[in-house]
Design an enzyme around this catalytic site. Structure first.
Site, PDB file in Angstrom:
ATOM      1  N   GLU A  20       0.841  -1.212   0.000  1.00 51.35           N
ATOM      2  CA  GLU A  20       0.000   0.000   0.000  1.00 51.35           C
ATOM      3  C   GLU A  20       0.872   1.258   0.000  1.00 51.35           C
ATOM      4  O   GLU A  20       1.833   1.346   0.765  1.00 51.35           O
ATOM      5  CB  GLU A  20      -0.901  -0.015   1.238  1.00 51.35           C
ATOM      6  CG  GLU A  20      -2.289   0.475   0.970  1.00 51.35           C
ATOM      7  CD  GLU A  20      -3.055  -0.386  -0.026  1.00 51.35           C
ATOM      8  OE1 GLU A  20      -3.217   0.061  -1.176  1.00 51.35           O
ATOM      9  OE2 GLU A  20      -3.494  -1.489   0.339  1.00 51.35           O
ATOM     10  N   THR A  22       2.919   2.092  -2.094  1.00 48.42           N
ATOM     11  CA  THR A  22       4.259   1.799  -2.624  1.00 48.42           C
ATOM     12  C   THR A  22       4.341   2.096  -4.117  1.00 48.42           C
ATOM     13  O   THR A  22       5.436   2.264  -4.640  1.00 48.42           O
ATOM     14  CB  THR A  22       4.612   0.313  -2.410  1.00 48.42           C
ATOM     15  OG1 THR A  22       3.493  -0.472  -2.825  1.00 48.42           O
ATOM     16  CG2 THR A  22       4.913   0.015  -0.955  1.00 48.42           C
ATOM     17  N   ASP A  23       3.188   2.164  -4.791  1.00 47.56           N
ATOM     18  CA  ASP A  23       3.245   2.292  -6.264  1.00 47.56           C
ATOM     19  C   ASP A  23       3.907   3.596  -6.691  1.00 47.56           C
ATOM     20  O   ASP A  23       4.763   3.608  -7.570  1.00 47.56           O
ATOM     21  CB  ASP A  23       1.863   2.083  -6.924  1.00 47.56           C
ATOM     22  CG  ASP A  23       0.754   2.991  -6.426  1.00 47.56           C
ATOM     23  OD1 ASP A  23       0.971   3.766  -5.467  1.00 47.56           O
ATOM     24  OD2 ASP A  23      -0.359   2.913  -7.005  1.00 47.56           O
ATOM     25  N   GLY A 104     -16.074   4.686  -4.230  1.00 50.23           N
ATOM     26  CA  GLY A 104     -15.455   5.445  -3.153  1.00 50.23           C
ATOM     27  C   GLY A 104     -15.135   4.609  -1.928  1.00 50.23           C
ATOM     28  O   GLY A 104     -14.961   5.131  -0.830  1.00 50.23           O
ATOM     29  N   GLY A 106     -12.496   2.435  -1.856  1.00 52.57           N
ATOM     30  CA  GLY A 106     -11.123   1.955  -1.946  1.00 52.57           C
ATOM     31  C   GLY A 106     -10.998   0.699  -2.777  1.00 52.57           C
ATOM     32  O   GLY A 106      -9.973   0.013  -2.734  1.00 52.57           O
ATOM     33  N   LEU A 107     -12.031   0.377  -3.568  1.00 50.78           N
ATOM     34  CA  LEU A 107     -11.978  -0.802  -4.433  1.00 50.78           C
ATOM     35  C   LEU A 107     -11.808  -0.395  -5.893  1.00 50.78           C
ATOM     36  O   LEU A 107     -11.956  -1.202  -6.795  1.00 50.78           O
ATOM     37  CB  LEU A 107     -13.225  -1.672  -4.245  1.00 50.78           C
ATOM     38  CG  LEU A 107     -13.413  -2.207  -2.813  1.00 50.78           C
ATOM     39  CD1 LEU A 107     -14.708  -3.005  -2.693  1.00 50.78           C
ATOM     40  CD2 LEU A 107     -12.224  -3.075  -2.385  1.00 50.78           C
ATOM     41  N   SER A 109     -13.277   1.951  -8.119  1.00 49.65           N
ATOM     42  CA  SER A 109     -14.296   2.160  -9.157  1.00 49.65           C
ATOM     43  C   SER A 109     -13.798   3.166 -10.188  1.00 49.65           C
ATOM     44  O   SER A 109     -14.194   3.120 -11.352  1.00 49.65           O
ATOM     45  CB  SER A 109     -15.606   2.646  -8.534  1.00 49.65           C
ATOM     46  OG  SER A 109     -15.486   3.955  -8.017  1.00 49.65           O
ATOM     47  N   SER A 110     -12.908   4.067  -9.769  1.00 47.55           N
ATOM     48  CA  SER A 110     -12.410   5.076 -10.720  1.00 47.55           C
ATOM     49  C   SER A 110     -11.568   4.424 -11.807  1.00 47.55           C
ATOM     50  O   SER A 110     -11.735   4.722 -12.992  1.00 47.55           O
ATOM     51  CB  SER A 110     -11.624   6.175  -9.998  1.00 47.55           C
ATOM     52  OG  SER A 110     -10.536   5.649  -9.280  1.00 47.55           O
ATOM     53  N   ASP A 154      -3.888   0.852  -9.483  1.00 42.93           N
ATOM     54  CA  ASP A 154      -5.298   0.563  -9.750  1.00 42.93           C
ATOM     55  C   ASP A 154      -5.544   0.289 -11.231  1.00 42.93           C
ATOM     56  O   ASP A 154      -6.235  -0.670 -11.599  1.00 42.93           O
ATOM     57  CB  ASP A 154      -6.183   1.723  -9.293  1.00 42.93           C
ATOM     58  CG  ASP A 154      -6.089   1.961  -7.795  1.00 42.93           C
ATOM     59  OD1 ASP A 154      -5.443   1.153  -7.107  1.00 42.93           O
ATOM     60  OD2 ASP A 154      -6.656   2.964  -7.325  1.00 42.93           O
TER      61      ASP A 154
HETATM   62  P1  ADP Z   1     -12.639   4.430  -5.670  1.00 36.74           P
HETATM   63  O1  ADP Z   1     -11.805   4.427  -6.910  1.00 36.74           O
HETATM   64  O2  ADP Z   1     -11.946   3.819  -4.503  1.00 36.74           O
HETATM   65  O3  ADP Z   1     -13.988   3.829  -5.873  1.00 36.74           O
HETATM   66  P2  ADP Z   1     -12.487   7.251  -6.110  1.00 36.74           P
HETATM   67  O4  ADP Z   1     -12.822   8.427  -5.273  1.00 36.74           O
HETATM   68  O5  ADP Z   1     -11.112   7.131  -6.651  1.00 36.74           O
HETATM   69  O6  ADP Z   1     -12.868   5.950  -5.272  1.00 36.74           O
HETATM   70  O7  ADP Z   1     -13.459   7.190  -7.356  1.00 36.74           O
HETATM   71  C1  ADP Z   1     -14.845   7.307  -7.176  1.00 36.74           C
HETATM   72  C2  ADP Z   1     -15.403   8.298  -8.198  1.00 36.74           C
HETATM   73  O8  ADP Z   1     -15.291   7.749  -9.525  1.00 36.74           O
HETATM   74  C3  ADP Z   1     -16.867   8.564  -8.013  1.00 36.74           C
HETATM   75  O9  ADP Z   1     -17.074   9.604  -7.079  1.00 36.74           O
HETATM   76  C4  ADP Z   1     -17.282   8.991  -9.409  1.00 36.74           C
HETATM   77  O10 ADP Z   1     -16.939  10.344  -9.661  1.00 36.74           O
HETATM   78  C5  ADP Z   1     -16.391   8.152 -10.306  1.00 36.74           C
HETATM   79  N1  ADP Z   1     -17.057   6.930 -10.785  1.00 36.74           N
HETATM   80  C6  ADP Z   1     -16.648   5.660 -10.605  1.00 36.74           C
HETATM   81  N2  ADP Z   1     -17.467   4.780 -11.225  1.00 36.74           N
HETATM   82  C7  ADP Z   1     -18.438   5.516 -11.824  1.00 36.74           C
HETATM   83  C8  ADP Z   1     -19.584   5.208 -12.648  1.00 36.74           C
HETATM   84  N3  ADP Z   1     -19.898   3.946 -12.968  1.00 36.74           N
HETATM   85  N4  ADP Z   1     -20.331   6.246 -13.071  1.00 36.74           N
HETATM   86  C9  ADP Z   1     -20.013   7.499 -12.746  1.00 36.74           C
HETATM   87  N5  ADP Z   1     -18.966   7.847 -12.001  1.00 36.74           N
HETATM   88  C10 ADP Z   1     -18.168   6.888 -11.539  1.00 36.74           C
HETATM   89 MG    MG Z   2      -9.994   5.471  -7.222  1.00 36.17          MG
END
Ligand code: ADP
Ligand code: MG
Length: 361
Positions: A20, A22-23, A104, A106-107, A109-110, A154
């Site tokens: 964690e 470290t990247d 949001g 920490g898995l 989604s971004s 990620d």
């Molecule tokens: P994590 O990557 O850990 O989930 P982040 O804060 O890095 O948390 O990313 C979350 C953000 O990515 C959300 O607030 C949103 O802006 C965007 N996001 C992720 N997936 C989607 C999606 N399917 N549709 C719209 N926005 C998304």
């Molecule tokens: Mg993210």
């Protein structure tokens, strides 16, 4: 390279087994992709314009990059922007997104969003962007366009992971080794506990940790903390910088030790490394919160082999390595500990290593 008119692409979220923060220190990480992913149904347009909808937000946004794009659509615009910056002629497209990656938490989604969109645009446009080069481009979208100073883990996990394997990534060389992780074969499970702790100060604190690591490397006269040994750290006078750097140096060692055990198929024995990774994040790097510390302690007390926070920190998820037949009892114990502390109930679910980004149709 031939172009495509339309199709469906998917890219997963990830959990980080160990390694964690470290990247961005040119170090080692060991994530695996989750069976949760973002799917994008994409169709090429005959003009340089992008229309993106998300079932998550219920919104549709159209942009042509003549104006800055903000909010969630910035993750998509950032990918278009980064491709253009790298000299690619990006096809205009209609992009419809759905996702079952918890956001949001920490898995990642971004990265799932970025990597799904990147896969779609590359294939729609017939762009010559080899898969191993895609993580850095998606990272650039998030760093330079969205403005999040994340490392490359990620996007690498979302792009490069293989089913049934964890991804051992050297973030300096981008060298990759797929490490078999047959949890079920050994009667094991990795349980994820989403602490649902409200994220606060995340962005500023993440950037501060990254800056501290870069400062420590600079003082030591090294390109990155990847190059530091524990003995080197005695040259850091500032006790805070020393603790930050010590996390990174010891964490890199823990990743390498974990890999050695996994190569031998000794999965249970990585437990203490997971738990000491957590202690290092809690005491030296100071990125945990009471909810995740409680989850780790309760999981260990209920018989987990090891447990640690996973992801950038300040909330988010914990993973615990457990015997499959103990998973429900561990989840119960964590739920009870949360209730006793007055925390919101956590979400607990088992995860298995899934494949990286792919075209579905
Ligand atoms: P994590 O990557 O850990 O989930 P982040 O804060 O890095 O948390 O990313 C979350 C953000 O990515 C959300 O607030 C949103 O802006 C965007 N996001 C992720 N997936 C989607 C999606 N399917 N549709 C719209 N926005 C998304
Ligand atoms: Mg993210």
């Amino acid at each position: 390279m031939s172009t495509l008119d339309s199709g469906v692409w998917a890219a997963p979220g990830r959990v980080n087994l160990i390694g964690e923060h470290t990247d961005y220190c040119d170090g080692f990480v060991l994530p695996f992709a989750l069976p949760y992913r973002t799917e994008v149904t994409a169709a090429r347009l005959d003009r340089p314009e992008w229309t993106v909808s998300s079932s998550l937000t219920g919104e549709t946004v159209t942009f042509d990059l003549s104006e800055p794009v903000t909010g969630w659509a910035a993750y998509v615009a950032g990918v278009v922007w980064a491709l253009r910056e790298a000299g690619y002629e990006v096809p205009g497209a209609r992009l419809d997104l759905t996702s079952d990656v918890p956001g949001g938490a920490g898995l990642s989604s971004s990265a799932a969003l970025e990597c799904a969109v990147l896969s779609a645009l590359v294939d729609l446009g017939g762009l010559d962007l080899p898969v191993p080069h895609r993580p850095k481009l998606a990272q650039r979208a998030e760093n330079a366009y969205v403005g999040v100073p994340c490392g490359v883990m990620d996007q690498s996990a979302s792009t490069l992971c293989r089913e049934g394997h964890a991804l051992f990534l050297d973030c300096r060389t981008m060298a990759v080794e797929h490490i078999p992780l047959d949890l079920a074969g050994q009667g094991l499970q990795i349980l994820v506990v989403d602490s649902r702790a409200p994220h606060q100060l995340v962005d500023g604190e993440y950037a501060a940790r990254r800056a501290a690591c870069e400062k420590a490397a600079e003082i030591l006269g090294l390109p990155a903390l990847r190059d530091a040994t524990l003995a080197d750290l005695s040259r850091l006078d500032d006790p805070l910088l020393l603790r930050r750097a010590r996390h990174v140096v010891t964490e890199n060692d823990r990743v390498l030790a974990t890999i050695e055990l996994l190569r031998d198929g000794r999965i249970r024995e990585i437990g203490p490394l997971l738990t000491s990774s957590h202690a290092s994040m809690r005491d030296d790097f100071e990125i945990t919160v009471p909810e995740v510390d409680t989850a780790v302690e309760a999981a260990l007390a209920a018989g987990a082999y090891g447990a640690r926070m996973t992801g950038g920190g300040f909330g988010g998820c914990v993973l615990a390595l457990v015997d499959a037949d103990r998973a429900a009892a561990v989840a119960d114990a964590v739920g009870q500990a949360f209730a006793a502390n007055g925390f919101r109930p956590p979400h607990c679910f088992p995860v298995t290593p899934a494949p990286g980004a792919t075209r579905l149709s």
